[in-house]
Design a protein around this motif. Structure first.
Motif, short mmCIF file in Angstrom:
data_model
loop_
_atom_site.label_atom_id
_atom_site.label_comp_id
_atom_site.label_asym_id
_atom_site.label_seq_id
_atom_site.Cartn_x
_atom_site.Cartn_y
_atom_site.Cartn_z
N LEU A 143 0.82 -1.21 0.00
CA LEU A 143 0.00 0.00 0.00
C LEU A 143 0.85 1.26 0.00
O LEU A 143 0.48 2.26 -0.63
N GLN A 144 1.98 1.23 0.69
CA GLN A 144 2.81 2.43 0.80
C GLN A 144 3.83 2.58 -0.33
O GLN A 144 4.03 3.68 -0.86
N GLN A 245 -5.59 0.25 7.96
CA GLN A 245 -5.00 -0.43 6.80
C GLN A 245 -6.03 -1.29 6.08
O GLN A 245 -6.08 -1.30 4.85
N GLN A 246 -6.84 -2.01 6.84
CA GLN A 246 -7.77 -2.95 6.20
C GLN A 246 -8.87 -2.24 5.41
O GLN A 246 -9.57 -2.88 4.63
N GLY A 250 -8.65 -2.52 -1.16
CA GLY A 250 -9.09 -2.37 -2.55
C GLY A 250 -8.11 -1.60 -3.40
O GLY A 250 -8.21 -1.61 -4.64
N GLN A 251 -7.13 -0.94 -2.77
CA GLN A 251 -6.15 -0.14 -3.50
C GLN A 251 -4.87 -0.90 -3.82
O GLN A 251 -3.98 -0.38 -4.49
N PRO A 281 -8.04 -6.78 -5.06
CA PRO A 281 -8.28 -7.10 -6.48
C PRO A 281 -7.37 -8.21 -6.98
O PRO A 281 -6.15 -8.13 -6.87
N GLY A 282 -7.97 -9.27 -7.52
CA GLY A 282 -7.23 -10.34 -8.15
C GLY A 282 -6.50 -11.27 -7.20
O GLY A 282 -5.76 -12.17 -7.65
N ALA A 283 -6.68 -11.13 -5.91
CA ALA A 283 -5.97 -11.98 -4.95
C ALA A 283 -6.39 -13.43 -5.08
O ALA A 283 -7.56 -13.73 -5.38
N GLN A 284 -5.44 -14.34 -4.88
CA GLN A 284 -5.70 -15.77 -4.95
C GLN A 284 -5.45 -16.41 -3.60
O GLN A 284 -4.47 -16.06 -2.92
#
Length: 317
Positions: A143-144, A245-246, A250-251, A281-284
């Motif tokens: 994220l950072q 953070q949670q 989505g970012q 997004p797109g996590a498996q």
């Protein structure tokens, strides 16, 4: 008055004996566990790390009250034939001291990890692997400073705040710094020794803990007062760090692969792994038999997942 004085002196004597015992144990542990790797200064913190192999880089970050030896059950020599593996001790853990308690926050630890990655000067951004709390820190890096990594491999990651303190870590839930230090230098070692069977059952269950984890896996390193203090600081910082953070998952823009043990007794794979998969997004997500310490108890399955994740993230056939 005499009774109060007698009680005070008895308590003082008891604390002195406990402090001497704790000092003796910590000294023996320090003498046995010599730092086997290299050192790097990052933003005022001195980090210890080990590096193996050549190839596309993989950086591995351990969890709460752990250290880099927690990954030593993986077939590191085999993996190092194809990848450059870098195992780092977080500040306050393993051989890395913690100079500033402010660095206990997830965001600050993430910036230290990102600074470490930049200083390593890899020929390409690494796959960043985080176990447990290390997973939360890896997500903060994404994220950072997403530009410094190629993707994330999260093993039993802490992704969402839960006010229920997992049983293995309840003794660390001390808010006041002075009380934390007093406990660390007097009661932490005897309490840890007494609770060892219950803690190992929670950490490793439903699988048995390996008999050599105390030495090979670095389990004894957590008995040192400095390690207890740092782990307690880490745990107290989770709520403040993780809740905001949670809200931002989505970012996340880098590839994210998650591995969980379906029998995890520390973190629920649905509340943590599945929830993260739905928000990133797109996590498996892959769920395998095992508990929280699958890099130890399911080393072959974890290594196969890690290899597949590294190939996918680095684009290696």
């Amino acid at each position: 008055m005499d009774l109060l004085l007698t009680v005070f002196l008895a308590l003082a004597a008891l604390l002195a004996v406990l402090a001497l015992f704790t000092w003796f144990v910590a000294r023996r542990i320090a003498a046995h566990f010599r730092a086997p790797g290299q050192w790097m200064e990052v933003d005022g913190e001195r980090l210890h790390y080990r590096s193996f192999g050549e190839g596309p880089p993989i950086v591995l970050v351990h969890g709460l009250a752990g250290e880099s030896r927690n990954f030593d059950y993986l077939p590191l020599a085999e993996l190092a034939r194809r990848w450059r593996l870098v195992l780092v001790d977080r500040p306050g853990s393993g051989h890395s001291p913690r100079r500033d308690p402010v660095n206990a926050s997830i965001a600050r630890q993430a910036r230290l990890v990102a600074g470490f990655i930049r200083a390593m000067d890899f020929d390409r951004p690494p796959l960043l692997v985080g176990h447990s709390l290390g997973g939360a820190i890896a997500l903060s890096v994404a994220l950072q400073e997403p530009h410094c990594i190629a993707g994330l491999g999260l093993i039993a990651p802490l992704t969402h705040f839960d006010p229920r303190v997992p049983r293995p870590f309840r003794a660390m839930a001390i808010r006041r710094p002075w009380l934390r230090r007093l406990f660390a230098h007097t009661l932490s070692v005897p309490v840890a020794i007494a609770n060892t069977p219950a803690v190992l059952a929670a950490l490793f269950g439903p699988d048995p803990a390996p008999r050599d984890f105390a030495l090979r896996g670095g389990g004894l390193m957590s008995l040192r007062p400095a390690a207890f203090i740092a782990a307690s600081e880490d745990m107290r910082a989770v709520e403040e760090s993780l809740v905001p953070q949670q809200q931002c998952y989505g970012q996340v823009q880098v590839p994210v692969h998650i591995l969980y043990g379906e029998g995890d007794r520390v973190l629920d794979w649905r509340e943590q792994g599945e929830a993260a998969r739905e928000e990133i997004p797109g996590a498996q997500l892959e769920v395998i038999p095992g508990g929280h310490m699958i890099p130890v108890t399911a080393a072959a399955r974890t290594a196969a997942w890690l290899e597949a994740t590294a190939r996918a993230v680095h684009g290696v056939l």
